[in-house]
Design a protein around this motif. Structure first.
Motif, PDB file in Angstrom:
ATOM      1  N   THR A  88       8.944 105.355  -6.391  1.00 22.29           N
ATOM      2  CA  THR A  88       8.940 104.012  -6.980  1.00 22.29           C
ATOM      3  C   THR A  88       7.535 103.610  -7.438  1.00 22.29           C
ATOM      4  O   THR A  88       6.581 103.707  -6.664  1.00 22.29           O
ATOM      5  CB  THR A  88       9.445 102.987  -5.931  1.00 22.29           C
ATOM      6  N   PRO A  89       7.400 103.143  -8.678  1.00 20.14           N
ATOM      7  CA  PRO A  89       6.094 102.682  -9.140  1.00 20.14           C
ATOM      8  C   PRO A  89       5.627 101.462  -8.326  1.00 20.14           C
ATOM      9  O   PRO A  89       6.465 100.687  -7.837  1.00 20.14           O
ATOM     10  CB  PRO A  89       6.332 102.282 -10.595  1.00 20.14           C
ATOM     11  N   THR A  90       4.324 101.288  -8.251  1.00 16.56           N
ATOM     12  CA  THR A  90       3.766 100.260  -7.370  1.00 16.56           C
ATOM     13  C   THR A  90       4.260  98.846  -7.705  1.00 16.56           C
ATOM     14  O   THR A  90       4.581  98.079  -6.803  1.00 16.56           O
ATOM     15  CB  THR A  90       2.235 100.322  -7.433  1.00 16.56           C
ATOM     16  N   ASP A  91       4.335  98.511  -8.983  1.00 19.57           N
ATOM     17  CA  ASP A  91       4.762  97.143  -9.326  1.00 19.57           C
ATOM     18  C   ASP A  91       6.200  96.886  -8.869  1.00 19.57           C
ATOM     19  O   ASP A  91       6.517  95.834  -8.311  1.00 19.57           O
ATOM     20  CB  ASP A  91       4.592  96.855 -10.822  1.00 19.57           C
ATOM     21  N   GLU A 135      -3.049  91.292 -12.914  1.00 13.64           N
ATOM     22  CA  GLU A 135      -3.827  92.385 -13.531  1.00 13.64           C
ATOM     23  C   GLU A 135      -5.032  92.835 -12.715  1.00 13.64           C
ATOM     24  O   GLU A 135      -5.947  93.433 -13.257  1.00 13.64           O
ATOM     25  CB  GLU A 135      -4.299  91.986 -14.939  1.00 13.64           C
ATOM     26  N   LYS A 136      -5.056  92.522 -11.409  1.00 11.15           N
ATOM     27  CA  LYS A 136      -6.173  93.002 -10.581  1.00 11.15           C
ATOM     28  C   LYS A 136      -5.888  94.450 -10.189  1.00 11.15           C
ATOM     29  O   LYS A 136      -4.732  94.821  -9.961  1.00 11.15           O
ATOM     30  CB  LYS A 136      -6.291  92.153  -9.315  1.00 11.15           C
ATOM     31  N   PRO A 137      -6.944  95.270 -10.042  1.00 12.60           N
ATOM     32  CA  PRO A 137      -6.711  96.628  -9.549  1.00 12.60           C
ATOM     33  C   PRO A 137      -6.059  96.581  -8.164  1.00 12.60           C
ATOM     34  O   PRO A 137      -6.304  95.642  -7.399  1.00 12.60           O
ATOM     35  CB  PRO A 137      -8.117  97.221  -9.461  1.00 12.60           C
ATOM     36  N   LEU A 138      -5.252  97.588  -7.869  1.00 19.40           N
ATOM     37  CA  LEU A 138      -4.449  97.559  -6.643  1.00 19.40           C
ATOM     38  C   LEU A 138      -5.300  97.383  -5.376  1.00 19.40           C
ATOM     39  O   LEU A 138      -4.983  96.568  -4.506  1.00 19.40           O
ATOM     40  CB  LEU A 138      -3.612  98.840  -6.551  1.00 19.40           C
ATOM     41  N   TYR A 175      -1.321 102.227 -11.230  1.00 25.76           N
ATOM     42  CA  TYR A 175      -1.683 102.507  -9.834  1.00 25.76           C
ATOM     43  C   TYR A 175      -0.516 103.183  -9.121  1.00 25.76           C
ATOM     44  O   TYR A 175      -0.227 102.891  -7.965  1.00 25.76           O
ATOM     45  CB  TYR A 175      -2.122 101.210  -9.124  1.00 25.76           C
ATOM     46  N   SER A 176       0.171 104.042  -9.831  1.00 27.93           N
ATOM     47  CA  SER A 176       1.326 104.749  -9.265  1.00 27.93           C
ATOM     48  C   SER A 176       1.275 106.201  -9.728  1.00 27.93           C
ATOM     49  O   SER A 176       2.187 106.664 -10.414  1.00 27.93           O
ATOM     50  CB  SER A 176       2.638 104.118  -9.741  1.00 27.93           C
ATOM     51  N   VAL A 177       0.248 106.903  -9.330  1.00 30.40           N
ATOM     52  CA  VAL A 177       0.118 108.304  -9.741  1.00 30.40           C
ATOM     53  C   VAL A 177       1.354 109.100  -9.302  1.00 30.40           C
ATOM     54  O   VAL A 177       1.847 109.966 -10.025  1.00 30.40           O
ATOM     55  CB  VAL A 177      -1.181 108.923  -9.163  1.00 30.40           C
ATOM     56  N   SER A 204       4.353 108.253  -9.312  1.00 29.51           N
ATOM     57  CA  SER A 204       5.504 108.085 -10.223  1.00 29.51           C
ATOM     58  C   SER A 204       5.297 108.830 -11.535  1.00 29.51           C
ATOM     59  O   SER A 204       6.178 108.837 -12.383  1.00 29.51           O
ATOM     60  CB  SER A 204       5.718 106.607 -10.552  1.00 29.51           C
ATOM     61  N   GLY A 206      -1.428 104.614  -4.168  1.00 33.35           N
ATOM     62  CA  GLY A 206      -1.127 104.677  -5.610  1.00 33.35           C
ATOM     63  C   GLY A 206      -1.985 105.646  -6.394  1.00 33.35           C
ATOM     64  O   GLY A 206      -1.828 105.761  -7.599  1.00 33.35           O
ATOM     65  N   SER A 207      -2.903 106.346  -5.720  1.00 30.65           N
ATOM     66  CA  SER A 207      -3.807 107.193  -6.511  1.00 30.65           C
ATOM     67  C   SER A 207      -3.616 108.689  -6.274  1.00 30.65           C
ATOM     68  O   SER A 207      -4.429 109.492  -6.718  1.00 30.65           O
ATOM     69  CB  SER A 207      -5.256 106.809  -6.221  1.00 30.65           C
ATOM     70  N   THR A 208      -2.546 109.052  -5.576  1.00 27.34           N
ATOM     71  CA  THR A 208      -2.275 110.491  -5.393  1.00 27.34           C
ATOM     72  C   THR A 208      -0.795 110.770  -5.644  1.00 27.34           C
ATOM     73  O   THR A 208      -0.017 109.845  -5.867  1.00 27.34           O
ATOM     74  CB  THR A 208      -2.600 110.945  -3.949  1.00 27.34           C
ATOM     75  N   ASP A 209      -0.430 112.039  -5.549  1.00 30.12           N
ATOM     76  CA  ASP A 209       0.975 112.403  -5.768  1.00 30.12           C
ATOM     77  C   ASP A 209       1.839 112.033  -4.552  1.00 30.12           C
ATOM     78  O   ASP A 209       1.340 111.457  -3.584  1.00 30.12           O
ATOM     79  CB  ASP A 209       1.090 113.895  -6.088  1.00 30.12           C
ATOM     80  N   PHE A 214      -1.799  91.408  -7.784  1.00 32.40           N
ATOM     81  CA  PHE A 214      -1.542  92.594  -8.619  1.00 32.40           C
ATOM     82  C   PHE A 214      -0.920  92.180  -9.963  1.00 32.40           C
ATOM     83  O   PHE A 214      -1.251  92.729 -11.004  1.00 32.40           O
ATOM     84  CB  PHE A 214      -0.624  93.564  -7.868  1.00 32.40           C
TER      85      PHE A 214
END
Lengths: 150, 340
Positions: free
Chosen positions: A31-34, A62-65, B89-91, B93, A98-101, A59
Motif C-alpha cells: 500500500t502506498p503511504t498516502d 506536501e511535507k516530506p514523510l 514516499y512509498s518506494v 509500492s 517509505g524509502s525501501t522495498d 503529509f
C-alpha cells in the motif's frame, strides 16, 4: 505515578499496533503511504489516535514523510506519557519509512516493534511489582494500625 | 496578458527540491511551457529540452546554450529527494517501476531513472545509486485525436497501430482516442478497456479524467495479462494499450482480435522500415492484425500523422519495400499515395 506508567504502557502498545498494521498493509498490498495513512486514520482501531491524524494532516500538506511524522510526534507528545527514549525510537522509525522495498519496510517495522514490545513488557512488570508492593504495604499498614488501635 | 505556467509543468515543478523549484519558477512562463524534458544529472548541469532546442540554466537563472562553469548544478542528494518524492514516499509500492527503470507520477509524466542495476539470478530486480533522471513532461495536445478519428473511425471501429519515435505524442493521442471513443464518437456507446501498465494513461490518482461510464482501466497489469483478463471478464468492444513490444503482447493482441475485440495500440519506430524490422512485432503484420498503421511526427509535427499504411495495401511482409506501394503520406490535409 502508577496511572501515568499505565498510560505510558497503553501508548506504547498503541504504537506497536500501529507499526504492526503498517507492516501488514505493506506486506499484503504494498500500500502506498498516502493510502496507508488514509486507511489507518479511518480505521476503527486508530480513529481516536490523534498521532496518525497529525501525520496525515502534515503529509497531506506536501511535507516530506519524515518531517510529517516528527511534527506529528511533537504535537502528540505534548499530552502524552511517553518518555524521551520511546519518542526518540518512534521518531527513528520514520527515517526508513517509505524509502525501501517491501522486505526493507517489513524489517524496519519488526525492528522497531521488537524494542517497543520489550519496553512495554518491562513497564508492565514494573507496574505489577509496584502494585504488589503497594498492596503489601497497604496490608502491613492496616495490620500496624489495627495493632495500634488494640 | 501574462502567460500562465501550464498545469503539467507545475506538476513537475512541485516534485523538485526548493532550490531547483525556485530557479525554474523564475524563468519566463512561455519558456517553461515549451519544455518537454528536464534532464538532471548528479553533479552535472540541468539540461532543459523543448521541441526545437535544448539549453542549460546558469546559477543566475539565465538560459544558455553553451556549457560553462557558471551553470546550475544538481546534487546527488537532490536526485535522491526527487525520486523519493516522486514515488510518494512509498518506494515499496514502486518496486516494479524501479525494476523497469522509470516512475510514473501525477499527470502521467514519466521519470526515467539512470543508475546501477541490481540483479538476482541474471534478472534485473531494481536500481541503486541513481545518478541521473530524465523527466518527460506529458503534454496535453489540443484536439490530439481529431485527425486520427477522422482518418480511422468515421465508419466504425477498427484495429489501429500508432507508430512513432520517442516524444512523438503516441501516448497523448492514444489517451485522447480512448476518451473520444468511449464518449460515443462513433455514435453508439462503446465498451472500452484501457490496459495502463505504467499508470500513464489514466493515473489512479484521478489527475487525468476518464469516461467512467464506458471505460474500464486496468492499471498496473502487464499488457498481456491485462488483455487476457479484459477479454475474458470485461467483454470490451475495443482495447487500448501503450507501447507494445514483447512476444507476449503480440500473442495477446492476436488472440484478442481473433475473439472479435478491436485494438488501438502504440509502438516505437521512426519509419515503416524500422517497424517491419522489429522481430517481435512481425507476426502482427504477417497476420494483418491491424487494419491501419499511423505514423506520428516529432518536434514541430508532434502528435500529427505523417504516414498512413492500410492493411493489404502494402507488401512489406512479403519482402517488398513498403515505401513503394500502398503507403499514403500526409501532405498538409491531403493524402498522397506514394509514387502516384
Amino acid at each position: 505515578m502508577s496511572a501515568r506508567v499505565r498510560k505510558r504502557v497503553r501508548e506504547i502498545e498503541k504504537f506497536i499496533r500501529l507499526l504492526t498494521s503498517i507492516q501488514r498493509q505493506i506486506e499484503y498490498a504494498l500500500t502506498p503511504t498516502d493510502v496507508l495513512l488514509q486507511k489507518l486514520s479511518e480505521s476503527a482501531e486508530f480513529r481516536d489516535f490523534s498521532f496518525i491524524h497529525f501525520v496525515k494532516e502534515e503529509f497531506d500538506s506536501e511535507k516530506p514523510l519524515e518531517f510529517a511524522w516528527n511534527c506529528a510526534l511533537q504535537k502528540y507528545a505534548a499530552t502524552s506519557a511517553l518518555q524521551s527514549r520511546e519518542k526518540e525510537w518512534i521518531s527513528a522509525f520514520s527515517e526508513a519509512f517509505g524509502s525501501t522495498d517491501k522486505n526493507g519496510q517489513s524489517a524496519n517495522c519488526t525492528f522497531f516493534i521488537t524494542q517497543l514490545e520489550a519496553w512495554a513488557e518491562e513497564l508492565q512488570k514494573s507496574v505489577q511489582s509496584k502494585s504488589r508492593l503497594c498492596y503489601a504495604l497497604g496490608i502491613l499498614s492496616g495490620i500496624f494500625f489495627t495493632i495500634l488501635l488494640l | 496578458m501574462d502567460e500562465q505556467i501550464k498545469k503539467e509543468v507545475l506538476q513537475i515543478v512541485a516534485l523538485l527540491p526548493k532550490r531547483i523549484r525556485e530557479l525554474l519558477l523564475n524563468l519566463p512562463p512561455n519558456l517553461l511551457n515549451t519544455l518537454t524534458e528536464l534532464r538532471l544529472r548528479a553533479n552535472g548541469p540541468m539540461l532543459m529540452v523543448s521541441p526545437t532546442r535544448s539549453f542549460y540554466i546558469t546559477v543566475g537563472g539565465k538560459p544558455t546554450y553553451m556549457p560553462s562553469e557558471h551553470l546550475f548544478y544538481i546534487t546527488q542528494h537532490e536526485i535522491q529527494d526527487i525520486v523519493t518524492h516522486a514515488c510518494g514516499y512509498s518506494v515499496h509500492s514502486h518496486q516494479e517501476d524501479f525494476k523497469n527503470g522509470y516512475l510514473t507520477v501525477t499527470g502521467g509524466h514519466r521519470i526515467g531513472l539512470c543508475g546501477t542495476a541490481v540483479t538476482e539470478n541474471g534478472q534485473t530486480v531494481g536500481i541503486r545509486e541513481i545518478s541521473a533522471l530524465n523527466i518527460r513532461i506529458a503534454k496535453e495536445i489540443p484536439h490530439a485525436a481529431e485527425e486520427t478519428l477522422r482518418i480511422c473511425f468515421q465508419s466504425g471501429l477498427q484495429n489501429l497501430l500508432l507508430v512513432g519515435a520517442p516524444m512523438s505524442g503516441k501516448t497523448t493521442v492514444l489517451r485522447a482516442l480512448a476518451k473520444e471513443i468511449s464518449s460515443g464518437y462513433i455514435g453508439t456507446p462503446v465498451k472500452c478497456a484501457v490496459i495502463d501498465e505504467r499508470g500513464e494513461l489514466f493515473p489512479s490518482d484521478g489527475s487525468v479524467q476518464n469516461n467512467q461510464c464506458t471505460m474500464d482501466v486496468l492499471s498496473g497489469y502487464s499488457k498481456s495479462d491485462g488483455i487476457s483478463l479484459a477479454v475474458r471478464a470485461l467483454s470490451p468492444d475495443i482495447i487500448f494499450c501503450d507501447e507494445i513490444g514483447s512476444r507476449e503482447d503480440v500473442n495477446a493482441i492476436t488472440e484478442g482480435v481473433r475473439c472479435g475485440v478491436h485494438f488501438v495500440a502504440t509502438a516505437h519506430a521512426n519509419t515503416s522500415q524500422a517497424l517491419y524490422q522489429r522481430q517481435k512485432l512481425k507476426p502482427l503484420f504477417a497476420d494483418r492484425v491491424f487494419d491501419t498503421l499511423l505514423f506520428l511526427g516529432t518536434k514541430e509535427r508532434v502528435g500529427k500523422v505523417t504516414e498512413i499504411i492500410k492493411a493489404g495495401e502494402d507488401d512489406a511482409e512479403n519482402g517488398g519495400n513498403p515505401a513503394d506501394s500502398g503507403i499514403l503520406h500526409m501532405d498538409g490535409n491531403l493524402f498522397v499515395r506514394a509514387g502516384a
